[in-house]
Design an enzyme around this catalytic site. Structure first.
Site, mmCIF file in Angstrom:
data_model
loop_
_atom_site.group_PDB
_atom_site.id
_atom_site.type_symbol
_atom_site.label_atom_id
_atom_site.label_comp_id
_atom_site.label_asym_id
_atom_site.label_seq_id
_atom_site.Cartn_x
_atom_site.Cartn_y
_atom_site.Cartn_z
ATOM 1 N N TYR A 107 0.825 -1.201 0.000
ATOM 2 C CA TYR A 107 0.000 0.000 0.000
ATOM 3 C C TYR A 107 0.864 1.258 0.000
ATOM 4 C CZ TYR A 107 -3.612 -3.388 1.400
ATOM 5 O OH TYR A 107 -4.449 -4.483 1.479
ATOM 6 N N TYR A 124 -12.196 -8.630 3.585
ATOM 7 C CA TYR A 124 -11.733 -7.336 3.085
ATOM 8 C C TYR A 124 -12.775 -6.722 2.154
ATOM 9 C CZ TYR A 124 -9.517 -9.102 -1.424
ATOM 10 O OH TYR A 124 -9.243 -9.625 -2.659
HETATM 11 P P1 NAP Z 1 -14.023 -0.920 1.797
HETATM 12 O O1 NAP Z 1 -13.570 -0.921 3.194
HETATM 13 O O2 NAP Z 1 -15.076 -1.865 1.382
HETATM 14 O O3 NAP Z 1 -14.509 0.558 1.365
HETATM 15 C C1 NAP Z 1 -13.708 1.687 1.568
HETATM 16 C C2 NAP Z 1 -14.417 2.867 0.930
HETATM 17 O O4 NAP Z 1 -15.678 3.056 1.573
HETATM 18 C C3 NAP Z 1 -13.647 4.168 1.097
HETATM 19 O O5 NAP Z 1 -13.855 4.923 -0.071
HETATM 20 C C4 NAP Z 1 -14.316 4.857 2.278
HETATM 21 O O6 NAP Z 1 -14.271 6.264 2.198
HETATM 22 C C5 NAP Z 1 -15.748 4.384 2.122
HETATM 23 N N1 NAP Z 1 -16.433 4.296 3.415
HETATM 24 C C6 NAP Z 1 -15.964 3.772 4.557
HETATM 25 N N2 NAP Z 1 -16.892 3.845 5.543
HETATM 26 C C7 NAP Z 1 -17.970 4.459 4.992
HETATM 27 C C8 NAP Z 1 -19.233 4.860 5.501
HETATM 28 N N3 NAP Z 1 -19.554 4.620 6.768
HETATM 29 N N4 NAP Z 1 -20.105 5.471 4.658
HETATM 30 C C9 NAP Z 1 -19.777 5.720 3.362
HETATM 31 N N5 NAP Z 1 -18.582 5.374 2.816
HETATM 32 C C10 NAP Z 1 -17.680 4.750 3.626
HETATM 33 O O7 NAP Z 1 -12.811 -1.138 0.774
HETATM 34 P P2 NAP Z 1 -11.277 -1.494 0.845
HETATM 35 O O8 NAP Z 1 -10.483 -0.372 1.341
HETATM 36 O O9 NAP Z 1 -10.948 -2.076 -0.483
HETATM 37 O O10 NAP Z 1 -11.190 -2.726 1.895
HETATM 38 C C11 NAP Z 1 -10.914 -2.562 3.252
HETATM 39 C C12 NAP Z 1 -9.497 -2.984 3.603
HETATM 40 O O11 NAP Z 1 -9.276 -4.353 3.294
HETATM 41 C C13 NAP Z 1 -8.415 -2.265 2.777
HETATM 42 O O12 NAP Z 1 -8.241 -0.928 3.168
HETATM 43 C C14 NAP Z 1 -7.245 -3.181 3.018
HETATM 44 O O13 NAP Z 1 -6.683 -2.961 4.297
HETATM 45 C C15 NAP Z 1 -7.920 -4.545 2.920
HETATM 46 N N6 NAP Z 1 -7.878 -5.119 1.539
HETATM 47 C C16 NAP Z 1 -7.103 -6.221 1.329
HETATM 48 C C17 NAP Z 1 -7.013 -6.759 0.055
HETATM 49 C C18 NAP Z 1 -6.149 -7.965 -0.181
HETATM 50 O O14 NAP Z 1 -5.853 -8.279 -1.337
HETATM 51 N N7 NAP Z 1 -5.741 -8.666 0.858
HETATM 52 C C19 NAP Z 1 -7.719 -6.193 -1.020
HETATM 53 C C20 NAP Z 1 -8.532 -5.094 -0.765
HETATM 54 C C21 NAP Z 1 -8.625 -4.574 0.529
HETATM 55 P P3 NAP Z 1 -13.302 7.203 3.071
HETATM 56 O O15 NAP Z 1 -11.940 6.580 3.046
HETATM 57 O O16 NAP Z 1 -13.385 8.509 2.374
HETATM 58 O O17 NAP Z 1 -13.848 7.274 4.482
#
Ligand code: NAP
Length: 277
Positions: free
Chosen positions: A53, A191
Site C-alpha cells: 500500500y 476485506y
Molecule cells: P471498503 O472498506 O469496502 O470501502 C472503503 C471505501 O468506503 C472508502 O472509499 C471509504 O471512504 C468508504 N467508506 C468507509 N466507511 C464508509 C461509511 N460509513 N459510509 C460511506 N462510505 C464509507 O474497501 P477497501 O479499502 O478495499 O477494503 C478494506 C481494507 O481491506 C483495505 O483498506 C485493506 O486494508 C484490505 N484489503 C485487502 C485486500 C487484499 O488483497 N488482501 C484487497 C482489498 C482490501 P473514506 O476513506 O473517504 O472514508
C-alpha cells in the site's frame, strides 16, 4: 469489542480498520492518522496494512497512528508475493517493522499466491516467529484448494487466517471456504466489506438501515460479522465514516433483516473461483 480466537491462539477483535490507499497523498496524512486513532478509541483495534500500500506509505501512516499505543493494537501486515522467498519474507518483514516503528507484528500474511514455493514462505514465517518478529501468520486471496494444499506442508497447520474479498455482493466463499475454515479455527478476515464504498448507497441496504436508525455501511459491516469465524476490516479516512463503522458490532440484524438482505444479494448458486480485487 467481541474477539475471535484462531486455532493458533490469536485473539482478534471482530472489527478492524483497513488502510489501502492511505499514505498516497501527503495532504491527507493528518486526516488518515486521525481517522485511525479515532478508530482505536472506538475499539477497532485491529489495523490491516501491507508493504504494497502506497509503497510502504500506508505502513508509515500506521506507524505514526499507533505511536504510544502499540500495546492496544492487533497489527497486521502483508508480504508481496514477489518477496515471499524464505529470506525475502524475512527481509520484507524487517522493512515493514521499521516503517511501522515496532518490534513485532501480531499477524503477517502472504498477500496473494506467489511463484515462490509456499513451503519457503511458511519457513520464513516460522523463522520470524522464532525470532519474535511476528506472533502469528496467515494468507490472503487463497482459495480452498490452496488452503487444503497448505495444510499438508510444514507450518501449514499454523495458518491462523485467510483474508479474502467478502461482502453482500461477493458471497462465493459461503459455499465451501467459509465452513471449511470455521471447522479448523482459521479466521476469515473480510476485506472490502463495503465493496469499496459501493454498498454504502445501495437502496436495499437503506431499507434495513432505516429500521434501525443506522447507515447502510453499518448494516453491510454488521452482516459480515454474523458468523462466528469472520472478522471485518472496513477502511475509512473520514471521521464520520469511522464513527458509523464502529457501531456495526452493536447492530443486531433480525431474521427479517437477514432474509431481506439475502433476497436482495443472493449468494451464487454454484461454486465459483475465489473473487479478488
Ligand atoms: P471498503 O472498506 O469496502 O470501502 C472503503 C471505501 O468506503 C472508502 O472509499 C471509504 O471512504 C468508504 N467508506 C468507509 N466507511 C464508509 C461509511 N460509513 N459510509 C460511506 N462510505 C464509507 O474497501 P477497501 O479499502 O478495499 O477494503 C478494506 C481494507 O481491506 C483495505 O483498506 C485493506 O486494508 C484490505 N484489503 C485487502 C485486500 C487484499 O488483497 N488482501 C484487497 C482489498 C482490501 P473514506 O476513506 O473517504 O472514508
Amino acid at each position: 469489542m467481541r474477539k475471535v480466537r484462531s486455532r493458533t491462539g490469536a485473539e482478534m477483535p471482530v472489527l478492524g480498520q483497513g488502510t489501502w490507499e492511505m499514505g498516497e497523498d501527503p495532504r491527507r496524512r493528518r486526516e488518515e492518522i486521525e481517522a485511525l486513532r479515532l478508530g482505536l478509541d472506538l475499539g477497532m483495534s485491529l489495523i490491516d496494512t501491507a508493504e504494497m500500500y502506497a509503497d510502504g506509505g500506508a505502513e508509515r501512516i500506521v506507524g505514526e497512528a499507533v505511536r504510544g499505543r502499540r500495546h492496544e493494537v492487533f497489527l497486521v501486515s502483508k508480504v508481496l508475493p514477489e518477496n515471499a522467498s524464505l529470506e525475502g519474507t524475512i527481509r520484507a518483514a524487517e522493512r515493514s517493522l521499521k516503517r511501522l516503528r515496532t518490534d513485532s507484528l501480531d499477524l503477517y500474511l502472504l498477500h496473494w499466491e506467489s511463484s515462490h514455493p509456499l513451503e519457503e514462505t511458511l519457513a520464513g514465517f516460522e523463522r520470524l516467529i522464532a525470532d519474535g518478529k511476528i506472533r502469528h501468520y496467515g494468507v490472503s486471496n487463497i482459495d480452498l484448494q490452496g488452503l487444503q494444499r497448505a495444510e499438508t506442508l510444514p507450518g501449514g497447520g499454523r495458518i491462523a487466517c485467510d483474508q479474502v474479498y467478502y461482502n453482500l455482493s461477493r458471497r462465493g466463499i459461503e459455499r465451501k471456504l467459509l465452513p471449511w475454515c470455521a471447522k479448523r479455527g482459521i479466521i476469515v478476515m473480510a476485506y472490502s466489506p463495503l465493496d469499496q464504498g459501493k454498498l454504502c448507497c445501495a437502496a436495499e441496504l437503506w431499507k434495513v438501515a432505516r429500521r434501525h436508525g443506522v447507515t447502510p455501511a453499518c448494516v453491510a459491516i454488521a452482516w459480515t460479522l454474523r458468523r462466528s469465524n469472520v472478522i471485518s476490516i472496513p477502511k475509512a479516512s473520514s471521521l464520520q465514516h469511522v464513527r458509523e463503522n464502529a457501531s456495526a458490532p452493536d447492530l443486531r440484524l433480525t431474521e427479517q433483516d437477514l432474509a431481506d438482505l439475502h433476497a436482495a444479494f443472493p449468494p451464487p448458486s454454484r461454486d465459483i473461483p475465489l473473487e479478488t480485487l
